[in-house]
Design an enzyme around this catalytic site. Structure first.
Site, PDB file in Angstrom:
ATOM      1  N   ARG A  86      22.870 -18.062   5.090  1.00  0.00           N
ATOM      2  CA  ARG A  86      21.614 -18.022   4.331  1.00  0.00           C
ATOM      3  C   ARG A  86      20.443 -18.522   5.179  1.00  0.00           C
ATOM      4  O   ARG A  86      19.302 -18.127   4.982  1.00  0.00           O
ATOM      5  CB  ARG A  86      21.717 -18.857   3.050  1.00  0.00           C
ATOM      6  CG  ARG A  86      20.573 -18.545   2.088  1.00  0.00           C
ATOM      7  CD  ARG A  86      20.555 -19.424   0.843  1.00  0.00           C
ATOM      8  NE  ARG A  86      20.116 -20.772   1.122  1.00  0.00           N
ATOM      9  CZ  ARG A  86      20.858 -21.876   1.046  1.00  0.00           C
ATOM     10  NH1 ARG A  86      22.124 -21.811   0.687  1.00  0.00           N
ATOM     11  NH2 ARG A  86      20.361 -23.058   1.337  1.00  0.00           N
ATOM     12  N   TYR A 139       0.822  -2.225  -5.184  1.00  0.00           N
ATOM     13  CA  TYR A 139       2.127  -1.876  -5.737  1.00  0.00           C
ATOM     14  C   TYR A 139       2.344  -2.694  -7.006  1.00  0.00           C
ATOM     15  O   TYR A 139       2.154  -3.910  -6.999  1.00  0.00           O
ATOM     16  CB  TYR A 139       3.212  -2.159  -4.699  1.00  0.00           C
ATOM     17  CG  TYR A 139       4.604  -1.998  -5.242  1.00  0.00           C
ATOM     18  CD1 TYR A 139       5.013  -0.809  -5.826  1.00  0.00           C
ATOM     19  CD2 TYR A 139       5.511  -3.046  -5.169  1.00  0.00           C
ATOM     20  CE1 TYR A 139       6.292  -0.668  -6.332  1.00  0.00           C
ATOM     21  CE2 TYR A 139       6.795  -2.913  -5.672  1.00  0.00           C
ATOM     22  CZ  TYR A 139       7.173  -1.726  -6.255  1.00  0.00           C
ATOM     23  OH  TYR A 139       8.437  -1.588  -6.765  1.00  0.00           O
ATOM     24  N   ASP A 184      -0.094  -5.574   3.192  1.00  0.00           N
ATOM     25  CA  ASP A 184       1.140  -4.828   2.965  1.00  0.00           C
ATOM     26  C   ASP A 184       0.989  -3.525   3.747  1.00  0.00           C
ATOM     27  O   ASP A 184       0.184  -2.662   3.403  1.00  0.00           O
ATOM     28  CB  ASP A 184       1.338  -4.570   1.459  1.00  0.00           C
ATOM     29  CG  ASP A 184       2.672  -3.887   1.175  1.00  0.00           C
ATOM     30  OD1 ASP A 184       3.133  -3.104   2.030  1.00  0.00           O
ATOM     31  OD2 ASP A 184       3.241  -4.131   0.088  1.00  0.00           O
ATOM     32  N   LYS A 221      11.387   1.534   2.997  1.00  0.00           N
ATOM     33  CA  LYS A 221      10.660   2.808   3.059  1.00  0.00           C
ATOM     34  C   LYS A 221      10.751   3.410   4.471  1.00  0.00           C
ATOM     35  O   LYS A 221      11.825   3.678   4.941  1.00  0.00           O
ATOM     36  CB  LYS A 221       9.215   2.580   2.625  1.00  0.00           C
ATOM     37  CG  LYS A 221       9.061   1.728   1.362  1.00  0.00           C
ATOM     38  CD  LYS A 221       9.668   2.371   0.144  1.00  0.00           C
ATOM     39  CE  LYS A 221       9.175   1.717  -1.128  1.00  0.00           C
ATOM     40  NZ  LYS A 221      10.194   1.244  -2.029  1.00  0.00           N
TER      41      LYS A 221
HETATM   42  C1  LIG Z   1       3.654  -0.861  -0.962  1.00  0.00           C
HETATM   43  C2  LIG Z   1       4.923  -1.497  -1.405  1.00  0.00           C
HETATM   44  N1  LIG Z   1       5.130  -2.802  -1.180  1.00  0.00           N
HETATM   45  C3  LIG Z   1       6.255  -3.421  -1.585  1.00  0.00           C
HETATM   46  C4  LIG Z   1       7.245  -2.744  -2.256  1.00  0.00           C
HETATM   47  C5  LIG Z   1       8.477  -3.459  -2.714  1.00  0.00           C
HETATM   48  O1  LIG Z   1       9.539  -3.181  -1.849  1.00  0.00           O
HETATM   49  P1  LIG Z   1      11.096  -3.194  -2.286  1.00  0.00           P
HETATM   50  O2  LIG Z   1      11.290  -2.091  -3.252  1.00  0.00           O
HETATM   51  O3  LIG Z   1      11.777  -3.011  -0.971  1.00  0.00           O
HETATM   52  O4  LIG Z   1      11.359  -4.539  -2.906  1.00  0.00           O
HETATM   53  C6  LIG Z   1       7.087  -1.382  -2.511  1.00  0.00           C
HETATM   54  C7  LIG Z   1       8.129  -0.624  -3.243  1.00  0.00           C
HETATM   55  O5  LIG Z   1       7.929   0.482  -3.664  1.00  0.00           O
HETATM   56  C8  LIG Z   1       5.887  -0.748  -2.071  1.00  0.00           C
HETATM   57  O6  LIG Z   1       5.670   0.554  -2.305  1.00  0.00           O
END
Ligand SMILES: Cc1ncc(COP(=O)(O)O)c(C=O)c1O
Length: 382
Positions: free
Chosen positions: A51, A104, A177, A202
C-alpha cells in the site's frame, strides 16, 4: 541524451524499461507481494508494504512524470477519481476553491463534498472566461483553482498560463485535469500549473480495459501531501492494471495522432451536415476558444460534441442506430464510442439534453463517417 531531449513519442516507448544488463527482461516485471522482508528500521526507498509503494508502480510513474515534464516522481492511484480526490485535498479548510462549472461531474461532486466537510467555499465558474476566473480567485481566500481543460463534456478551453499567474499572485495552487488533452497535446506544468491529474483509464492506457489515475507535480510539498493521501486513503493501483497501462502507453503517440486526425476530419464534416444542430471541437474555427487552443495545445484532442436533429430522442435514436460506434460511457479507447451525457442525472443541467459526446478512436475515418451518417439519418426520423 536526457529524457527531455526525446520526443514524447519516443519517450513513451523507452520510459520505465529495466536496466540493459545482460539477460535482463525488456519489460518490467509484475511483483505480486503485499509485503517485503524487513528486520531493522524501515529505510527510505526500500519497499515495506505494497500500500505504501511497490516497484510495480515505478515504471509507469516514471513514464508519466517524464511525459508531463514533472520534476517529482509520478504517483499512480487506483482510479482517476482517487487522483482527483487527492488533489482536491490540497485545498485548505476555510478557504475557497474555484472549479469549472462543466468539470467531469464526479470531480464536481467531490468538490461540493469539500464544502460540506471542511467549510470550503466552492465557486463554480466558466473556466474559459479568464476574467470571471480572476474575479472568483480574488473574491475570497482562494487556496485551489481546478482547471480541467478541455472540459468534460463542454470542451471549454481554460487559459492555463493566465489562470496560473492570477492564482499564484494570491497564493493559490492550480490543478489541471489533463485527461482530455494528454501530455502529447498539452503540458500544464510548463504553462505554470502546480499539479496535473489524469484518469489513466482513458488515453494514457488507451484500451478501455482498466481504471487508474495519476498525480504529477514539480512541487515536493504537493508530492508529499498527495503521497500521504495515497498511503493513508489507500486508493492504490493494482499490479496488473499498472502493467497493462504501461503497455498501452507505449502506443500513445500513434493512437493520439490518429484519433485527433479522425476527430478533426469528422468535426469538419459534421459542421457541414444538414441534420446537425451543433457540433463542437477545438479544431473548428467556430469553437469559441479555437485560437486559445491553437496557441496552448499541440493538438485539439479526440472528443467531439454533437447535437443531432430531433432533440434528446434524436440523440438516443442515433446511439441506437450506429453499429460501429460503441454506445457506452468513458472515452480515450482505441474504439470510437458515444453517449448522451444527460442520461446521467448528475450531469450539469447546463449541458444540453441532446448533447452527444463522441470519443473518436483509431478506426478508418470513412467507416466512422458512414456509420455516423446512418445515426444522423435515424435521428431525423423521431
Ligand atoms: C476528465 C476526467 N477526469 C477524471 C475522471 C475520473 O477518472 P476514473 O474514471 O478513472 O476514476 C474522468 C472519468 O471519466 C474524466 O473524464
Amino acid at each position: 541524451m536526457t529524457d527531455r531531449d526525446l520526443s514524447p513519442a519516443t519517450y513513451a516507448v523507452v520510459a520505465g524499461r529495466p536496466d540493459r544488463t545482460e539477460g535482463a527482461p525488456v519489460n518490467p516485471p509484475v511483483v505480486l507481494s503485499s509485503t517485503y522482508i524487513g528486520r531493522g528500521a524501515a529505510q527510505p526507498g526500500v519497499p515495506v508494504y505494497t500500500r505504501l509503494g511497490t516497484e510495480t508502480w515505478e515504471p509507469l510513474e516514471e513514464a508519466l512524470a517524464g511525459l508531463e515534464h514533472a520534476d517529482q516522481p509520478g504517483l499512480v492511484f487506483g482510479s482517476g477519481m482517487a487522483a482527483v480526490s487527492a488533489a482536491l485535498d490540497l485545498a485548505r479548510p476555510g478557504t475557497r476553491v474555484v472549479v469549472p462549472q462543466h468539470a467531469y461531474h464526479a470531480a464536481l461532486v467531490a468538490a461540493r463534498r469539500l464544502r460540506e466537510r471542511s467549510g470550503i467555499e466552492v465557486v463554480e465558474v466558466d473556466i474559459a472566461d479568464t476574467d470571471a476566473v480572476r474575479a472568483a480567485i480574488a473574491g475570497g481566500p482562494t487556496s485551489l483553482v481546478w482547471a480541467e481543460t478541455p472540459t468534460n463534456p463542454m470542451l471549454e478551453i481554460a487559459d492555463i498560463r493566465e489562470i496560473s499567474a492570477a492564482a499564484h499572485e494570491l497564493g493559490a495552487l492550480v490543478v489541471v485535469d489533463n485527461t482530455f488533452a494528454t501530455p502529447l497535446a498539452q503540458r500544464p506544468l510548463k504553462l505554470g500549473a502546480d499539479v496535473v491529474v489524469h484518469s489513466v483509464s482513458k488515453y494514457l492506457s488507451g484500451h478501455s480495459d482498466l481504471i487508474l489515475g495519476a498525480v504529477l507535480t514539480d512541487s515536493r510539498e504537493v508530492y508529499d501531501a498527495a503521497r500521504e493521501r495515497r498511503d493513508i486513503g489507500g486508493a492504490i493501483a493494482g499490479p496488473w492494471e499498472t502493467w497493462l497501462a504501461l503497455r498501452g502507453l507505449r502506443t500513445l503517440a500513434l493512437r493520439v495522432e490518429r484519433s485527433q486526425a479522425n476527430a478533426a476530419e469528422l468535426a469538419r464534416r459534421l459542421a457541414e451536415h444538414a441534420d446537425v444542430v451543433a457540433v463542437s471541437h477545438p479544431s473548428l474555427p467556430s469553437h469559441p476558444q479555437h485560437e486559445r487552443a491553437t496557441a496552448q495545445m499541440d493538438g485539439y484532442g479526440s472528443i467531439i460534441t454533437l447535437r443531432p436533429a430531433g432533440g434528446a430522442a434524436g440523440a438516443d435514436a442515433l446511439a441506437a442506430a450506429v453499429e460501429l460506434w460503441v454506445p457506452a460511457t468513458s472515452l480515450g479507447g482505441v474504439e470510437s464510442s458515444l453517449e448522451r451525457r444527460r442520461r446521467f442525472a448528475s450531469e450539469a443541467p447546463t449541458v444540453p439534453e441532446d448533447l452527444l459526446r463522441l470519443s473518436v478512436g483509431i478506426e478508418d475515418v470513412e467507416d466512422l463517417w458512414r456509420d455516423l451518417r446512418v445515426g444522423l439519418a435515424a435521428a431525423t426520423l423521431v
